[in-house]
Design a protein around this motif. Structure first.
Motif, PDB file in Angstrom:
ATOM      1  N   ASP A 114      -9.712  12.462   2.119  1.00 21.51           N
ATOM      2  CA  ASP A 114      -9.473  12.347   3.564  1.00 21.51           C
ATOM      3  C   ASP A 114      -7.984  12.210   3.860  1.00 21.51           C
ATOM      4  O   ASP A 114      -7.497  12.720   4.873  1.00 21.51           O
ATOM      5  N   ASN A 115      -7.274  11.526   2.987  1.00 18.87           N
ATOM      6  CA  ASN A 115      -5.841  11.346   3.198  1.00 18.87           C
ATOM      7  C   ASN A 115      -5.068  12.649   2.958  1.00 18.87           C
ATOM      8  O   ASN A 115      -4.045  12.883   3.592  1.00 18.87           O
ATOM      9  N   TYR A 116      -5.565  13.489   2.086  1.00 22.83           N
ATOM     10  CA  TYR A 116      -4.991  14.829   1.931  1.00 22.83           C
ATOM     11  C   TYR A 116      -5.107  15.589   3.250  1.00 22.83           C
ATOM     12  O   TYR A 116      -4.155  16.248   3.686  1.00 22.83           O
ATOM     13  N   ASP A 117      -6.259  15.474   3.886  1.00 26.35           N
ATOM     14  CA  ASP A 117      -6.471  16.158   5.164  1.00 26.35           C
ATOM     15  C   ASP A 117      -5.490  15.663   6.231  1.00 26.35           C
ATOM     16  O   ASP A 117      -5.008  16.448   7.048  1.00 26.35           O
ATOM     17  N   ILE A 118      -5.180  14.372   6.201  1.00 27.60           N
ATOM     18  CA  ILE A 118      -4.209  13.804   7.139  1.00 27.60           C
ATOM     19  C   ILE A 118      -2.817  14.374   6.858  1.00 27.60           C
ATOM     20  O   ILE A 118      -2.096  14.785   7.775  1.00 27.60           O
ATOM     21  N   ILE A 138       5.307   4.194  -2.671  1.00 27.23           N
ATOM     22  CA  ILE A 138       4.994   3.130  -1.713  1.00 27.23           C
ATOM     23  C   ILE A 138       3.843   2.298  -2.270  1.00 27.23           C
ATOM     24  O   ILE A 138       2.756   2.816  -2.533  1.00 27.23           O
ATOM     25  N   LYS A 139       4.077   0.997  -2.448  1.00 26.14           N
ATOM     26  CA  LYS A 139       3.077   0.140  -3.109  1.00 26.14           C
ATOM     27  C   LYS A 139       1.761   0.083  -2.344  1.00 26.14           C
ATOM     28  O   LYS A 139       0.707  -0.032  -2.957  1.00 26.14           O
ATOM     29  N   GLU A 140       1.802   0.201  -0.998  1.00 32.39           N
ATOM     30  CA  GLU A 140       0.570   0.158  -0.211  1.00 32.39           C
ATOM     31  C   GLU A 140      -0.263   1.429  -0.370  1.00 32.39           C
ATOM     32  O   GLU A 140      -1.420   1.466   0.041  1.00 32.39           O
ATOM     33  N   ILE A 141       0.303   2.436  -0.971  1.00 31.51           N
ATOM     34  CA  ILE A 141      -0.431   3.661  -1.289  1.00 31.51           C
ATOM     35  C   ILE A 141      -0.781   3.677  -2.773  1.00 31.51           C
ATOM     36  O   ILE A 141      -1.912   3.959  -3.164  1.00 31.51           O
ATOM     37  N   GLN A 142       0.181   3.329  -3.596  1.00 28.05           N
ATOM     38  CA  GLN A 142       0.003   3.356  -5.047  1.00 28.05           C
ATOM     39  C   GLN A 142      -1.064   2.363  -5.529  1.00 28.05           C
ATOM     40  O   GLN A 142      -1.951   2.727  -6.308  1.00 28.05           O
ATOM     41  N   ARG A 143      -0.990   1.132  -5.067  1.00 24.14           N
ATOM     42  CA  ARG A 143      -1.904   0.095  -5.559  1.00 24.14           C
ATOM     43  C   ARG A 143      -3.382   0.366  -5.274  1.00 24.14           C
ATOM     44  O   ARG A 143      -4.217   0.198  -6.158  1.00 24.14           O
ATOM     45  N   PRO A 144      -3.744   0.760  -4.036  1.00 28.47           N
ATOM     46  CA  PRO A 144      -5.171   1.044  -3.801  1.00 28.47           C
ATOM     47  C   PRO A 144      -5.697   2.186  -4.670  1.00 28.47           C
ATOM     48  O   PRO A 144      -6.843   2.152  -5.124  1.00 28.47           O
ATOM     49  N   GLY A 172     -14.223   3.366  -9.035  1.00 26.53           N
ATOM     50  CA  GLY A 172     -14.857   3.511  -7.727  1.00 26.53           C
ATOM     51  C   GLY A 172     -15.724   2.342  -7.335  1.00 26.53           C
ATOM     52  O   GLY A 172     -16.479   2.441  -6.369  1.00 26.53           O
ATOM     53  N   GLY A 173     -15.610   1.237  -8.037  1.00 22.13           N
ATOM     54  CA  GLY A 173     -16.479   0.093  -7.788  1.00 22.13           C
ATOM     55  C   GLY A 173     -15.962  -0.889  -6.757  1.00 22.13           C
ATOM     56  O   GLY A 173     -16.383  -2.035  -6.743  1.00 22.13           O
ATOM     57  N   VAL A 174     -15.037  -0.480  -5.896  1.00 18.03           N
ATOM     58  CA  VAL A 174     -14.527  -1.356  -4.845  1.00 18.03           C
ATOM     59  C   VAL A 174     -14.745  -0.685  -3.491  1.00 18.03           C
ATOM     60  O   VAL A 174     -15.148   0.469  -3.418  1.00 18.03           O
ATOM     61  N   ASN A 175     -14.433  -1.396  -2.420  1.00 18.19           N
ATOM     62  CA  ASN A 175     -14.681  -0.907  -1.069  1.00 18.19           C
ATOM     63  C   ASN A 175     -13.888   0.368  -0.778  1.00 18.19           C
ATOM     64  O   ASN A 175     -12.699   0.331  -0.489  1.00 18.19           O
ATOM     65  N   HIS A 176     -14.573   1.464  -0.823  1.00 20.55           N
ATOM     66  CA  HIS A 176     -13.994   2.797  -0.628  1.00 20.55           C
ATOM     67  C   HIS A 176     -13.355   2.938   0.754  1.00 20.55           C
ATOM     68  O   HIS A 176     -12.205   3.357   0.884  1.00 20.55           O
ATOM     69  N   LEU A 185     -10.028   0.976   1.337  1.00 20.38           N
ATOM     70  CA  LEU A 185      -8.879   1.533   0.631  1.00 20.38           C
ATOM     71  C   LEU A 185      -8.414   2.850   1.258  1.00 20.38           C
ATOM     72  O   LEU A 185      -7.213   3.094   1.375  1.00 20.38           O
ATOM     73  N   VAL A 186      -9.345   3.688   1.681  1.00 24.12           N
ATOM     74  CA  VAL A 186      -8.990   4.950   2.350  1.00 24.12           C
ATOM     75  C   VAL A 186      -8.192   4.645   3.614  1.00 24.12           C
ATOM     76  O   VAL A 186      -7.152   5.269   3.870  1.00 24.12           O
ATOM     77  N   GLN A 187      -8.671   3.695   4.410  1.00 25.10           N
ATOM     78  CA  GLN A 187      -7.991   3.337   5.655  1.00 25.10           C
ATOM     79  C   GLN A 187      -6.630   2.704   5.395  1.00 25.10           C
ATOM     80  O   GLN A 187      -5.672   2.941   6.137  1.00 25.10           O
ATOM     81  N   SER A 188      -6.542   1.908   4.344  1.00 26.46           N
ATOM     82  CA  SER A 188      -5.272   1.283   3.978  1.00 26.46           C
ATOM     83  C   SER A 188      -4.228   2.339   3.616  1.00 26.46           C
ATOM     84  O   SER A 188      -3.080   2.284   4.069  1.00 26.46           O
ATOM     85  N   ILE A 189      -4.632   3.315   2.836  1.00 25.01           N
ATOM     86  CA  ILE A 189      -3.726   4.409   2.458  1.00 25.01           C
ATOM     87  C   ILE A 189      -3.352   5.219   3.697  1.00 25.01           C
ATOM     88  O   ILE A 189      -2.187   5.554   3.903  1.00 25.01           O
ATOM     89  N   ARG A 190      -4.321   5.501   4.529  1.00 27.06           N
ATOM     90  CA  ARG A 190      -4.087   6.278   5.761  1.00 27.06           C
ATOM     91  C   ARG A 190      -3.063   5.581   6.656  1.00 27.06           C
ATOM     92  O   ARG A 190      -2.140   6.224   7.168  1.00 27.06           O
ATOM     93  N   ARG A 191      -3.221   4.275   6.851  1.00 24.79           N
ATOM     94  CA  ARG A 191      -2.273   3.526   7.676  1.00 24.79           C
ATOM     95  C   ARG A 191      -0.859   3.620   7.110  1.00 24.79           C
ATOM     96  O   ARG A 191       0.111   3.798   7.853  1.00 24.79           O
ATOM     97  N   SER A 192      -0.736   3.521   5.799  1.00 24.92           N
ATOM     98  CA  SER A 192       0.585   3.597   5.168  1.00 24.92           C
ATOM     99  C   SER A 192       1.200   4.982   5.306  1.00 24.92           C
ATOM    100  O   SER A 192       2.407   5.110   5.535  1.00 24.92           O
ATOM    101  N   ILE A 193       0.397   6.020   5.178  1.00 25.74           N
ATOM    102  CA  ILE A 193       0.891   7.392   5.349  1.00 25.74           C
ATOM    103  C   ILE A 193       1.374   7.596   6.776  1.00 25.74           C
ATOM    104  O   ILE A 193       2.482   8.093   7.010  1.00 25.74           O
ATOM    105  N   LEU A 194       0.552   7.218   7.740  1.00 24.38           N
ATOM    106  CA  LEU A 194       0.921   7.387   9.144  1.00 24.38           C
ATOM    107  C   LEU A 194       2.173   6.583   9.486  1.00 24.38           C
ATOM    108  O   LEU A 194       3.063   7.076  10.186  1.00 24.38           O
ATOM    109  N   SER A 195       2.267   5.371   8.975  1.00 21.93           N
ATOM    110  CA  SER A 195       3.437   4.539   9.195  1.00 21.93           C
ATOM    111  C   SER A 195       4.685   5.197   8.604  1.00 21.93           C
ATOM    112  O   SER A 195       5.747   5.216   9.233  1.00 21.93           O
ATOM    113  N   HIS A 196       4.558   5.749   7.408  1.00 21.07           N
ATOM    114  CA  HIS A 196       5.685   6.418   6.750  1.00 21.07           C
ATOM    115  C   HIS A 196       6.230   7.566   7.604  1.00 21.07           C
ATOM    116  O   HIS A 196       7.435   7.763   7.689  1.00 21.07           O
ATOM    117  N   PHE A 197       5.339   8.302   8.230  1.00 20.21           N
ATOM    118  CA  PHE A 197       5.743   9.449   9.047  1.00 20.21           C
ATOM    119  C   PHE A 197       5.987   9.081  10.518  1.00 20.21           C
ATOM    120  O   PHE A 197       6.319   9.949  11.327  1.00 20.21           O
TER     121      PHE A 197
END
Length: 168
Positions: free
Chosen positions: A69-73, A118-124, A133-137, A140-152
């Motif tokens: 999904d983040n690729y699509d963003i 960016i640690k907020e993208i790398q760590r998740p 894949g055993g954690v809240n998918h 983590l997707v939303q966390s990465i998305r927020r960091s990408i959008l913030s970066h841009f």
């Protein structure tokens, strides 16, 4: 029935969208390899192969799920920032598809090089990979998305991309 995502009003470059969709799997793998490279650069500059690094290399492919999904963003951001290229004439003999493919892949490589540091993208991504894949998918997707959008400097409201105007 396929639902077409339009992240901004003039998101109509269907040739570019098809190039981005066709390249998605390969570029997701490239992003995962960049995450490994960036992690090693920041946290393992000597390149030591300890148990964690070995495990991460074996499991990094599990993280592809949270990048789709983040690729699509990122692809939509590229289309948004390069929306004026639809009618240009190709003077070098390449087709529009070839030009879009080359330009997209070049910019994507630059962007993921920066985003992967960016640690907020790398760590998740690493967390998801190591847990197989055993954690809240969704979180983590939303966390990465927020960091990408913030970066841009962007926001998404009602599935539409908006540039955040900041005072200089």
């Amino acid at each position: 029935m396929l639902i077409e995502e339009k992240y901004f009003t003039q998101d109509k470059n269907y040739l570019l969208k098809s190039v981005q969709a066709f390249s998605k799997e390969i570029l997701l793998d490239q992003w995962l390899q960049q995450i490994l490279t960036s992690y090693n650069l920041q946290h393992n500059p000597m390149g030591l192969e300890d148990d964690f690094i070995i495990e991460l290399k074996k499991k990094i492919h599990f993280a592809k799920d949270i990048l789709e999904d983040n690729y699509d963003i990122i692809a939509a951001i590229y289309r948004h920032d390069h929306s004026d290229n639809q009618l240009e004439i190709m003077w070098d003999g390449r087709s529009h598809m070839e030009a879009y493919d080359s330009d997209w892949k070049s910019m994507y490589a630059k962007w993921i090089g920066r985003l992967s540091l960016i640690k907020e993208i790398q760590r998740p991504i690493i967390k998801y990979a190591v847990s197989e894949g055993g954690v809240n998918h969704t979180f983590l997707v939303q966390s990465i998305r927020r960091s990408i959008l913030s970066h841009f400097g962007l926001r998404i409201k009602s599935q539409k991309i908006y540039r955040i105007h900041t005072a200089a």
